[in-house]
Design an enzyme around this catalytic site. Structure first.
Site, PDB file in Angstrom:
ATOM      1  N   SER A   1    -160.815  76.297 -37.777  1.00 49.37           N
ATOM      2  CA  SER A   1    -159.895  76.874 -38.744  1.00 49.37           C
ATOM      3  C   SER A   1    -160.474  78.203 -39.223  1.00 49.37           C
ATOM      4  O   SER A   1    -161.691  78.391 -39.254  1.00 49.37           O
ATOM      5  CB  SER A   1    -159.737  75.929 -39.924  1.00 49.37           C
ATOM      6  OG  SER A   1    -159.176  76.580 -41.025  1.00 49.37           O
TER       7      SER A   1
ATOM      8  N   GLU B   1    -158.834  71.818 -34.353  1.00 48.13           N
ATOM      9  CA  GLU B   1    -159.675  72.597 -35.257  1.00 48.13           C
ATOM     10  C   GLU B   1    -160.753  71.691 -35.847  1.00 48.13           C
ATOM     11  O   GLU B   1    -160.511  70.511 -36.104  1.00 48.13           O
ATOM     12  CB  GLU B   1    -158.851  73.199 -36.397  1.00 48.13           C
ATOM     13  CG  GLU B   1    -158.003  74.357 -35.969  1.00 48.13           C
ATOM     14  CD  GLU B   1    -157.308  75.039 -37.136  1.00 48.13           C
ATOM     15  OE1 GLU B   1    -156.806  76.149 -36.924  1.00 48.13           O
ATOM     16  OE2 GLU B   1    -157.249  74.477 -38.244  1.00 48.13           O
TER      17      GLU B   1
ATOM     18  N   CYS C   1    -147.037  80.222 -40.949  1.00 47.70           N
ATOM     19  CA  CYS C   1    -148.319  79.548 -40.762  1.00 47.70           C
ATOM     20  C   CYS C   1    -148.852  79.633 -39.334  1.00 47.70           C
ATOM     21  O   CYS C   1    -148.280  80.294 -38.488  1.00 47.70           O
ATOM     22  CB  CYS C   1    -148.234  78.134 -41.301  1.00 47.70           C
ATOM     23  SG  CYS C   1    -148.198  78.147 -43.122  1.00 47.70           S
TER      24      CYS C   1
END
Length: 553
Positions: free
Chosen positions: A468, A442, A119
Site C-alpha cells: 500500500s 498489498e 480510489c
C-alpha cells in the site's frame, strides 16, 4: 458525431425509440452524447460523495452543450479488503474496470467521456480505458479525505494500521486503539496521505488528463464541486477540438508523470499502473527507466506516511502544478505537451506558486537530490524490485540480515505479532505475486505490524506482492520474476543472508550461483491457490509486476 451511429437515419429509428424510452428529447439527441463514468458506491469512503461530483459534471456538460448520460464503474476499498481473501480481488479490478468501461462506451457510441474515479485501482483502470477507447475524455476525481486529529497531531489510515501493531507490542491500550479508530478517517474521500489513490489522482494531473487541483482539492470542499462543473464544460471543448487521450498521453507525458512521481514520493503502486496505462496507449514504458529519472529528480515532498504533511497541506501549498513549476526551474519537464485544459504543460504551470516551502521543498533545497522511488535488481530480483525510498529511514538504506521466509502474508503477520521477528531480520513473503496470490495482495498489515512493534528501523520486508502507499520502511515489493513462476525469491531458504543496498539499487541473496542453480533444479511449481472464477482466469493471463501486471493479449 460518433453517436450518429445510434441516432441518425431511418435505420436508427429503433435506437431513437429506446432513447425516447429514456426520456431524451429531440434537442438532447441532436447534441453530443457524453458518457459520465460514475464510480459511486456506498462501501468505499472515497466514493460515497461521487454522486455529488457526478451531478456537478452533468450540469457542466449540459452548460457546455452536451447531453450527459451516466453509467457505472466498480471500485474496491483497499483498506476494507486488506489482510484477508478480499485483497486478492483489488488489483484484478483494474482490468475489469477498463474492460467494462470499454464495453459501455463502444456499445453506446459516446462522443466523449468524463471519468469520475477516486480510489486505488479505479483511477488507473479508467485511465487504461481512456487510452483504449480514445474519444475526448477528462478526469475529475472525488478528492482526498481530510486528515484526522488525535492528541493534537494529524493522523491517517497508516497510523491506524500501525496502532494495531503497537497494541500487539503492548505499547498501546485497547482504549488508545479505539480513539484512533474513531478519529483517523474523519471525512469522505481517498485516504489523506500520499497513498495509491492520491498518487494516481496527482499523476492524472501530471499526465495532462485532469484539471488543476484534481489530485489535491479535499473531497469536502465546495471547490471540488466547482472543479467537477468545469470538467463537464471542458470535455465539450475537448470534443470540439477533437483532443483525445492518445494526443495527451504520449511517451513524453509518461516521462513527465514519472518525474512528478519521484518529486512527490508517490506510492510504489504507480510503478504497476503507469506501465499498464502506457501499454494501452501503445507507449513502451520500461520501469528500469525509473532509476534514470530518479537520479536527476529531487524529492520535494514528504507526505504521510513518509512525513507529517497531508494532501490538504499539499493543496494549500499550491498542489501538483506548484510541484511541477519547481521541477521546471531545472528543466526537468517537457512543457510543450497538450493537456485537457486545452493549453500546454508550460502554460498551465507558469503562474503556480509554491506557497509553503515546508510542504513543497524548493528545487534548490530538496529532501534529497534523488527521487522517491528506486528500482532494485540483483540475483534475488533479476527483473526488478521496487521500494519507496523516500519512506525508508537512513539506517535501513543499506541492510544485511537473515531471511525469515513465509509462503503467505498470514503466516508472516502471525510471526511478527508473535514476537518471532527480531531486529536485523529480512522478512520474505512469497507466492503473493500476480499469478501466485493470485492478485498480488498489498502488504500493509505486515509492514504496519513491523512499524507498530517498534522494528521499523531494523527489519526489512521483501515480497513478490506489493505494498500500500501507506506502507513505510524498507519494504521492497514487485520482486520479479515472482515465486509462482520459479523466480529466485522462491529459492530463498530460512537463514540465507540478504543484502539490500538501496543507494546502489541492489537486492541480493548471498549464495553462490552454483547453489542458486542447484536449488532451481529442485524447484517444483505449486498447485494454484484458486482454480475457479475470475481469479483463476486472471492468474493464467497476468504477467509479472515488472511489466505492470498487465494481461497478455
Amino acid at each position: 458525431m460518433r453517436s450518429d451511429a445510434v441516432k441518425v437515419g431511418m435505420q436508427q429509428a429503433p435506437h431513437r425509440s429506446l432513447f425516447n424510452a429514456l426520456g431524451l428529447t429531440e434537442e438532447e439527441m441532436k447534441k453530443p452524447l457524453v458518457g459520465i463514468v460514475s464510480s459511486y458506491n456506498e462501501i468505499v469512503p472515497g466514493h460515497m460523495n461521487l454522486d455529488k461530483i457526478v451531478e456537478a459534471v452533468k450540469l457542466g456538460v449540459a452548460m457546455g452543450g452536451g447531453t450527459p448520460i451516466v453509467f457505472p464503474a466498480i471500485a474496491v476499498c483497499d483498506g476494507i479488503a486488506m489482510g484477508h481473501v478480499g485483497m486478492k480481488y483489488s488489483l484484478v479490478t483494474r482490468d475489469l474496470i477498463a474492460d467494462s468501461t470499454e464495453c459501455m462506451a463502444m456499445a453506446h457510441q459516446f462522443d466523449a467521456l468524463v471519468m469520475v474515479p477516486n480510489c486505488d485501482k479505479n483511477v488507473p483502470g479508467l485511465l487504461m480505458a481512456a487510452a483504449r477507447i480514445n474519444v475526448p475524455t477528462i478526469f475529475v476525481s472525488g478528492g482526498p479525505m481530510l486528515a484526522g486529529h488525535v492528541h493534537g497531531q494529524k493522523r491517517s489510515l497508516s497510523s491506524m494500521f500501525e496502532a494495531v501493531g503497537s497494541y500487539a507490542a503492548g505499547t498501546m491500550t485497547e482504549e488508545d486503539v479505539k480513539e484512533f479508530e474513531t478519529k483517523v478517517c474523519p471525512t469522505c474521500g481517498s485516504c489523506s496521505g500520499m497513498y495509491t489513490a492520491n498518487s494516481m489522482n496527482c499523476l492524472t494531473e501530471a499526465l495532462g488528463m485532469g484539471l488543476p487541483g484534481n489530485g489535491t482539492i479535499p473531497a469536502v470542499y465546495s471547490e471540488r464541486i466547482k472543479l467537477a462543473k468545469h470538467a463537464g464544460m471542458q470535455v465539450m471543448e475537448l470534443w470540439r477540438k477533437n483532443i483525445r487521450p492518445r494526443d495527451i498521453m504520449t511517451k513524453e507525458a509518461f516521462l513527465n508523470a514519472l518525474t512528478v512521481d519521484m518529486a512527490l514520493g508517490c506510492s510504489t503502486n504507480s510503478m504497476l499502473h503507469l506501465p499498464a496505462i502506457a501499454h494501452e496507449a501503445d507507449v513502451d514504458l520500461n520501469m528500469e527507466i525509473a532509476n534514470e529519472m530518479s537520479a536527476k529528480t529531487p524529492n520535494l515532498c514528504h507526505l504521510a506516511p513518509a512525513g507529517p504533511t497531508y494532501m490538504e497541506d499539499l493543496n494549500e501549498a499550491g498542489g501538483v502544478y506548484a510541484v511541477m513549476n519547481e521541477l521546471n526551474k531545472k528543466n526537468l519537464l517537457n512543457t510543450d505537451l497538450i493537456t485537457v485544459t486545452g493549453k500546454t504543460v508550460g502554460e498551465n504551470i507558469r503562474t503556480c506558486v509554491n506557497r509553503n516551502p515546508e510542504v513543497i521543498r524548493p528545487i534548490d533545497n530538496p529532501y534529497s537530490e534523488i527521487g522517491g522511488i528506486a528500482v532494485l535488481k540483483g540475483n534475488l530480483a533479476p527483473d526488478t524490485g521496487v521500494v519507496k525510498r523516500s519512506a525508508v529511514v537512513p539506517e535501513m538504506m543499506v541492510h544485511e540480515g537473515p531471511a525469515r521466509v513465509f509462503d503467505c502474508e498470514e503466516d508472516a503477520i502471525a510471526a511478527i505479532k508473535g514476537g518471532k521477528i527480531v531486529a536485523g531480520d529480512v522478512v520474505v513473503i512469497r507466492y503473493e505475486g500476480p499469478k501466485g496470490g493470485p492478485g498480488m495482495r498489498e502488504m500493509l498489515n505486515p509492514t504496519s505490524a513491523i512499524a507498530g512493534m517498534g522494528l521499523g528501523s531494523t527489519v526489512a520486508l521483501i515480497t513478490d506482492g506489493r505494498f500500500s502507499g501507506a506502507s513505510r520502511g524498507a519494504s521492497i515489493g514487485h520482486v520479479s520474476p515472482e515465486a509462482a513462476v520459479g523466480g529466485p525469491i522462491a529459492l530463498v531458504e530460512e537463514g540465507d543472508k540478504i543484502l539490500i543496498d538501496i543507494p546502489n539499487n541492489k537486492l541480493e541473496v548471498l549464495i553462490s550461483d552454483e547453489e542458486m542453480a542447484a536449488r532451481k533444479a529442485k524447484w517444483q511449481p505449486r498447485e494454484p491457490k484458486v482454480t475457479t472464477g475470475y481469479l483463476a482466469r486472471y492468474a493464467k493471463m497476468v504477467t509479472s509486476g515488472n511489466r505492470g501486471a498487465i494481461l497478455e493479449k
